[in-house]
Structures are given as C-alpha cells and as structure tokens.
Design a protein around this motif. Sequence first.
Motif, PDB file in Angstrom:
ATOM      1  N   ASP A  53       0.861  -1.191   0.000  1.00 36.65           N
ATOM      2  CA  ASP A  53       0.000   0.000   0.000  1.00 36.65           C
ATOM      3  C   ASP A  53       0.896   1.239   0.000  1.00 36.65           C
ATOM      4  OD1 ASP A  53      -1.691   2.087   0.455  1.00 36.65           O
ATOM      5  OD2 ASP A  53      -2.607   1.285   2.267  1.00 36.65           O
ATOM      6  N   PRO A  54       1.042   1.934  -1.151  1.00 33.98           N
ATOM      7  CA  PRO A  54       1.995   3.051  -1.252  1.00 33.98           C
ATOM      8  C   PRO A  54       1.773   4.141  -0.205  1.00 33.98           C
ATOM      9  CG  PRO A  54       1.187   2.430  -3.424  1.00 33.98           C
ATOM     10  CD  PRO A  54       0.360   1.674  -2.430  1.00 33.98           C
ATOM     11  N   GLY A  55       0.519   4.523   0.031  1.00 34.32           N
ATOM     12  CA  GLY A  55       0.260   5.586   0.994  1.00 34.32           C
ATOM     13  C   GLY A  55       0.657   5.212   2.404  1.00 34.32           C
ATOM     14  N   SER A  56       0.278   4.022   2.815  1.00 38.46           N
ATOM     15  CA  SER A  56       0.609   3.570   4.165  1.00 38.46           C
ATOM     16  C   SER A  56       2.100   3.270   4.305  1.00 38.46           C
ATOM     17  CB  SER A  56      -0.215   2.327   4.522  1.00 38.46           C
ATOM     18  OG  SER A  56      -1.589   2.615   4.516  1.00 38.46           O
ATOM     19  N   TYR A  57       2.691   2.745   3.234  1.00 38.95           N
ATOM     20  CA  TYR A  57       4.122   2.416   3.317  1.00 38.95           C
ATOM     21  C   TYR A  57       4.978   3.680   3.401  1.00 38.95           C
ATOM     22  CZ  TYR A  57       8.330  -0.406   2.712  1.00 38.95           C
ATOM     23  OH  TYR A  57       9.540  -1.044   2.906  1.00 38.95           O
ATOM     24  N   ALA A  58       4.470   4.794   2.880  1.00 37.35           N
ATOM     25  CA  ALA A  58       5.174   6.065   3.033  1.00 37.35           C
ATOM     26  C   ALA A  58       5.267   6.438   4.507  1.00 37.35           C
ATOM     27  CB  ALA A  58       4.461   7.155   2.244  1.00 37.35           C
ATOM     28  N   VAL A  59       4.200   6.179   5.264  1.00 40.99           N
ATOM     29  CA  VAL A  59       4.222   6.437   6.708  1.00 40.99           C
ATOM     30  C   VAL A  59       5.236   5.522   7.381  1.00 40.99           C
ATOM     31  CG1 VAL A  59       2.833   6.514   8.817  1.00 40.99           C
ATOM     32  CG2 VAL A  59       1.790   7.094   6.625  1.00 40.99           C
ATOM     33  N   VAL A  60       5.282   4.276   6.950  1.00 41.95           N
ATOM     34  CA  VAL A  60       6.247   3.314   7.493  1.00 41.95           C
ATOM     35  C   VAL A  60       7.669   3.802   7.243  1.00 41.95           C
ATOM     36  CG1 VAL A  60       7.157   0.968   7.258  1.00 41.95           C
ATOM     37  CG2 VAL A  60       4.680   1.348   7.282  1.00 41.95           C
ATOM     38  N   ARG A  61       7.926   4.324   6.052  1.00 40.62           N
ATOM     39  CA  ARG A  61       9.268   4.829   5.725  1.00 40.62           C
ATOM     40  C   ARG A  61       9.668   5.979   6.645  1.00 40.62           C
ATOM     41  NH1 ARG A  61       7.348   4.473   0.120  1.00 40.62           N
ATOM     42  NH2 ARG A  61       8.393   2.752  -0.967  1.00 40.62           N
ATOM     43  N   VAL A  62       8.756   6.923   6.842  1.00 37.31           N
ATOM     44  CA  VAL A  62       9.049   8.054   7.723  1.00 37.31           C
ATOM     45  C   VAL A  62       9.286   7.562   9.148  1.00 37.31           C
ATOM     46  CG1 VAL A  62       8.148  10.188   8.712  1.00 37.31           C
ATOM     47  CG2 VAL A  62       7.742   9.673   6.303  1.00 37.31           C
ATOM     48  N   ALA A  63       8.458   6.634   9.592  1.00 40.24           N
ATOM     49  CA  ALA A  63       8.627   6.075  10.941  1.00 40.24           C
ATOM     50  C   ALA A  63       9.989   5.392  11.072  1.00 40.24           C
ATOM     51  CB  ALA A  63       7.506   5.087  11.242  1.00 40.24           C
ATOM     52  N   PHE A  64      10.431   4.715  10.013  1.00 39.24           N
ATOM     53  CA  PHE A  64      11.739   4.054  10.050  1.00 39.24           C
ATOM     54  C   PHE A  64      12.868   5.077  10.204  1.00 39.24           C
ATOM     55  CE2 PHE A  64      15.405   3.059   7.240  1.00 39.24           C
ATOM     56  CZ  PHE A  64      16.040   2.149   8.074  1.00 39.24           C
ATOM     57  N   ILE A  65      12.771   6.184   9.481  1.00 36.49           N
ATOM     58  CA  ILE A  65      13.806   7.231   9.598  1.00 36.49           C
ATOM     59  C   ILE A  65      13.881   7.728  11.039  1.00 36.49           C
ATOM     60  CG2 ILE A  65      14.443   9.568   8.892  1.00 36.49           C
ATOM     61  CD1 ILE A  65      13.170   8.940   6.162  1.00 36.49           C
ATOM     62  N   PHE A  66      12.728   7.942  11.659  1.00 33.57           N
ATOM     63  CA  PHE A  66      12.719   8.369  13.059  1.00 33.57           C
ATOM     64  C   PHE A  66      13.202   7.246  13.983  1.00 33.57           C
ATOM     65  CE2 PHE A  66       9.111  11.568  12.062  1.00 33.57           C
ATOM     66  CZ  PHE A  66      10.053  12.511  11.662  1.00 33.57           C
ATOM     67  N   ASP A  67      12.880   5.994  13.620  1.00 32.70           N
ATOM     68  CA  ASP A  67      13.303   4.843  14.427  1.00 32.70           C
ATOM     69  C   ASP A  67      14.820   4.781  14.574  1.00 32.70           C
ATOM     70  OD1 ASP A  67      10.826   3.911  15.032  1.00 32.70           O
ATOM     71  OD2 ASP A  67      10.820   2.245  13.630  1.00 32.70           O
ATOM     72  N   ILE A  68      15.514   5.220  13.556  1.00 32.72           N
ATOM     73  CA  ILE A  68      16.990   5.190  13.606  1.00 32.72           C
ATOM     74  C   ILE A  68      17.498   5.994  14.795  1.00 32.72           C
ATOM     75  CG2 ILE A  68      19.094   5.864  12.376  1.00 32.72           C
ATOM     76  CD1 ILE A  68      17.599   5.341   9.762  1.00 32.72           C
ATOM     77  N   PHE A  69      16.798   7.076  15.102  1.00 33.03           N
ATOM     78  CA  PHE A  69      17.228   7.957  16.199  1.00 33.03           C
ATOM     79  C   PHE A  69      16.573   7.602  17.531  1.00 33.03           C
ATOM     80  CE2 PHE A  69      17.363  10.303  12.193  1.00 33.03           C
ATOM     81  CZ  PHE A  69      18.692  10.711  12.171  1.00 33.03           C
ATOM     82  N   THR A  70      15.544   6.763  17.491  1.00 37.65           N
ATOM     83  CA  THR A  70      14.826   6.436  18.733  1.00 37.65           C
ATOM     84  C   THR A  70      14.990   4.968  19.131  1.00 37.65           C
ATOM     85  OG1 THR A  70      12.766   5.853  17.593  1.00 37.65           O
ATOM     86  CG2 THR A  70      13.090   8.170  18.169  1.00 37.65           C
ATOM     87  N   PHE A  71      15.882   4.243  18.440  1.00 41.37           N
ATOM     88  CA  PHE A  71      16.074   2.814  18.697  1.00 41.37           C
ATOM     89  C   PHE A  71      14.758   2.047  18.527  1.00 41.37           C
ATOM     90  CE2 PHE A  71      19.239   5.159  21.120  1.00 41.37           C
ATOM     91  CZ  PHE A  71      20.424   4.550  20.712  1.00 41.37           C
ATOM     92  N   SER A  72      13.958   2.502  17.569  1.00 41.20           N
ATOM     93  CA  SER A  72      12.661   1.883  17.257  1.00 41.20           C
ATOM     94  C   SER A  72      11.729   1.856  18.458  1.00 41.20           C
ATOM     95  CB  SER A  72      12.836   0.456  16.709  1.00 41.20           C
ATOM     96  OG  SER A  72      11.639   0.000  16.125  1.00 41.20           O
ATOM     97  N   SER A  73      11.774   2.925  19.246  1.00 40.38           N
ATOM     98  CA  SER A  73      10.818   3.081  20.344  1.00 40.38           C
ATOM     99  C   SER A  73       9.546   3.697  19.781  1.00 40.38           C
ATOM    100  CB  SER A  73      11.397   3.990  21.430  1.00 40.38           C
ATOM    101  OG  SER A  73      10.388   4.507  22.267  1.00 40.38           O
ATOM    102  N   TYR A  74       8.406   3.014  19.944  1.00 43.82           N
ATOM    103  CA  TYR A  74       7.149   3.517  19.385  1.00 43.82           C
ATOM    104  C   TYR A  74       6.833   4.914  19.913  1.00 43.82           C
ATOM    105  CZ  TYR A  74       2.253   4.587  18.971  1.00 43.82           C
ATOM    106  OH  TYR A  74       1.079   5.260  18.733  1.00 43.82           O
ATOM    107  N   SER A  75       6.862   5.094  21.216  1.00 40.00           N
ATOM    108  CA  SER A  75       6.459   6.368  21.808  1.00 40.00           C
ATOM    109  C   SER A  75       7.388   7.499  21.387  1.00 40.00           C
ATOM    110  CB  SER A  75       6.429   6.262  23.334  1.00 40.00           C
ATOM    111  OG  SER A  75       5.465   5.315  23.751  1.00 40.00           O
ATOM    112  N   ALA A  76       8.673   7.226  21.360  1.00 45.82           N
ATOM    113  CA  ALA A  76       9.632   8.261  20.962  1.00 45.82           C
ATOM    114  C   ALA A  76       9.460   8.634  19.491  1.00 45.82           C
ATOM    115  CB  ALA A  76      11.053   7.778  21.227  1.00 45.82           C
ATOM    116  N   THR A  77       9.207   7.637  18.647  1.00 44.35           N
ATOM    117  CA  THR A  77       8.963   7.916  17.231  1.00 44.35           C
ATOM    118  C   THR A  77       7.680   8.718  17.062  1.00 44.35           C
ATOM    119  OG1 THR A  77      10.154   5.943  16.489  1.00 44.35           O
ATOM    120  CG2 THR A  77       8.505   6.841  14.987  1.00 44.35           C
ATOM    121  N   ALA A  78       6.663   8.400  17.854  1.00 40.98           N
ATOM    122  CA  ALA A  78       5.412   9.155  17.807  1.00 40.98           C
ATOM    123  C   ALA A  78       5.637  10.609  18.206  1.00 40.98           C
ATOM    124  CB  ALA A  78       4.373   8.516  18.723  1.00 40.98           C
ATOM    125  N   VAL A  79       6.511  10.839  19.171  1.00 46.79           N
ATOM    126  CA  VAL A  79       6.845  12.210  19.579  1.00 46.79           C
ATOM    127  C   VAL A  79       7.459  12.978  18.416  1.00 46.79           C
ATOM    128  CG1 VAL A  79       8.404  13.585  21.028  1.00 46.79           C
ATOM    129  CG2 VAL A  79       7.065  11.731  22.047  1.00 46.79           C
TER     130      VAL A  79
END
Length: 443
Positions: A111-137
């Motif tokens: 799903d291109p639209g949803s996978y774009a969100v996944v990509r952005v979340a992954f970029i943030f995950d790099i800096f948050t050690f894949s912490s859900y709450s920190a990535t959400a922040v």
Amino acid sequence: MELRDMIVTPLVIMLVYAVAYIVRPRFTDHITWRYFFPALTVRIIGALAVGFIYQFYYDGGDTYNYHTFGSRHLWTALFESPDKIFKLFFNDGTDTTGIYNYASKILFFTDPGSYAVVRVAFIFDIFTFSSYSATAVLFAVFSFAGMWMFFLTFYRQYPHLHRSIAIAAFFIPSVFFWGSGLLKDTLTLGCLGIAIFQMHRIFNLRKMSLTGFIMLVAALYMLYVVKFYILMVFFPAAVIWVFMFNFSRIRSKALKIMLFPITVSLALGFAYFSILKAGEDNEKYSLSMLSKTAQVTAYDIRYWTGRDAGSGYSLGELDGSISSMVNLAPQAVNVSLFRPYLWEVKNPLMLLSALESLALMIFAVYLLVRMARGGAAALVQPNVLFLLVFSITFAFAVGVSTFNFGTLVRYKIPMLPCLVVAFVLINDYSKSARKLEVLETTE
C-alpha cells in the motif's frame, strides 16, 4: 509499551525541548513566543495519548501497524541485513526478491500511501532505537512544525488576531489529538501547513528561495503519496488564492473591474486543469471515476475497515454517479462541519467531536447574522476565499466518502484549522465594516 519506550521516550522529549528552546528566538517574536511551547506540548501529549488510546481502548490499530508491523522490520533489517535496506526502503511493493523474509512481515508493504508512513517512521526509528512512543513524539514535532508555519502565514498578515489564529492552529482538541500521533493524518497535516506557508511566501509574497521551493515540492509530494485527495482539494483552492491575492494588489478600480472576470476564469481554468492532470496520474481520482471511488470508499469504511472506529451514518443512496454525489453535497458538508450532534454520541471520543461541532455551528450562525448586517464582502477577500473553498470542498469530499463518525473525526482535521481561521477573518472584516459604517453615519 516496552522497556525501551520508558527509557528512550523521556530522553527524546528532553532533547526536543532543548532544541525548541534554542530555535524559539529565530521563529518567534515578542507576541508569538508565548504560544511556542504550549503548542509543542499539546502535540506531544496528543501523540502519547493516541498510543494509549489505541493500546488500551482499541487494542491495536493503524498506529501500531505502521510501527510494530512496519518500521520495526525495516529497523531490524538495517542491523541484520544492511545490504537489503535500500531495496526494502525504496521498494514499490512489487518486487520482493531477496527481501521476502522482511517484506512479508510488513503489513502495508503493498500500500503506497501507508508504506510512506512506514518509511518516515523508520527514519525516526533510527534515532529512537525503534521506540514507538519516541517515534510518535517525532511525528508530533513534524506536525507542530507544519502548523507553526500555518500559524505564521496568517499571523503575519493579521497580527492583531494572534490569539484567535493560535487557537485555530494549535488548540482545537481533535486536531492536536488525531494530528499528532504515528498516523497518516499527522504527516498530511504537517505537510499541508508547510505547503500553505510556502505557497504564500513564493507566489503571493514573491519571496523565492531554493529551500522554500524544495520544502513545497516535498510537502506536495508527500500529500500526493499519502492522501492524494487532500492534494486534489488543496491545489485548486491554492490556485484561486494566488490569482486573487495578486489581483487584489491592483490599485486601479477600473482595471480591477476589467480584469476580475478574466482572473476568475483563469483561476477556475487552472483549477479544473489540475483536477484533470491529477486524474491522469491516478485513475481512481479521474473525473469519470471520482464518484465510483467515493462510493467504494464510503461503503468500505462504513461496513468493513471502519466498522469498529465509531458509529456509522448514512447520507442516502450513493450509487457511484456524479449526480448522486452532487445531490448529497449539502448533507456531506453538514455532516463534516456540524455532526455528530450531541444526541448521536455513543462513546467518549464522539463526545469531544460533538462538542467541537456544536461550537463550530454556533460560530457559523453568529457570523451569518453579522454578515446579514454588513460585512459579506469579506467572502471575496483572497485569504478568506482560499480557506473557505478548501474547507467546504474538503468537507464535501470526506463527508460523502466516509459514512463513519469515528473515521470522519480523523479525516476532517486538515479542514478544521482552515475553517476556523476563515471564520476568525470573516468576523474581523465584519467588525471593521461595521465600525466604518458607524463612522460614516456619525459624520
């Protein structure tokens, strides 16, 4: 909630506030500085609250699917198979050769639209050690940045309305709640704010910069990928805005009278052309397929994907034809702006939306009374016209294609700040017209 969330999230929040403290003097003045930290804080609270709601109220949902069954697998691949991460990250969902063991676990891979969100979340995950709450922040910070640009766009034109514009941009409860978490709505809201700011700066103020142009293109592209219909609604309204804003600079009344029909015709022509081009790039949003897409989306949300998101509603028969959409337009706009009514509330989250809708209805009725007494000319002011065209068109688009209050409250959040700012400007113009009328009478 994992142990890493409890460790990483406080550290990320402290870092965010430290950076915000450093950059605040650059992006605020003696008036706006007071809104900077409160606006950022409610966004962070909203991001964390969305996580708690989805975990303990909905027992899962999109926000966790984007992360737990999305960006977490990209983050894992980065360390386990770094040679595969580029193919995984830039994949269009059709080729899983060599990456199937990761791709098959990602819920939104195709799903291109949803996978774009996944990509952005992954970029943030790099800096948050894949912490859900920190990535959400960090998603919340992005939304805040976009809405701060939205705020500045209108504050700089109407500095005396700073408090009302700040409330519209930052403190509408459903907007800072649903527009702050790890969701599509957060990205699109932030991108919309960036797009409005840069469109005004580049085409209205004629302050071109490479950075601003790149930001505008990136924001529009993200809207195109994540929620294409937002771009379809925004671009025609923005074209009209630019034409009318530049038209208003003409001082000669005679020349204005001569050019007005030409300006309106050109603006509408460009807007119509943009819709045609959008349809060429995405067949389901072409004019011939638009009504069918609305029908499919509405019934899918009403009876399948959104059946657990809240109470459903019906506007009448939507048969996939343009005529049925047009016939439902008044009801669709009404449901987006003023419903659910208080007697339609069936859960606590709906109550929040119902109270907002009631407040909006009261404000709208108040403005209608004021305009009846003078001040209707505000409707043709460039900023008001842009905000109203975008808001009402958007209200129609989501109202006719959702059929579920629980989903609608999320989908309509890009519209609410724009509509409230439009109401604030109309009220201000009406007051000015009334004062001028009184002054002329006394003379």
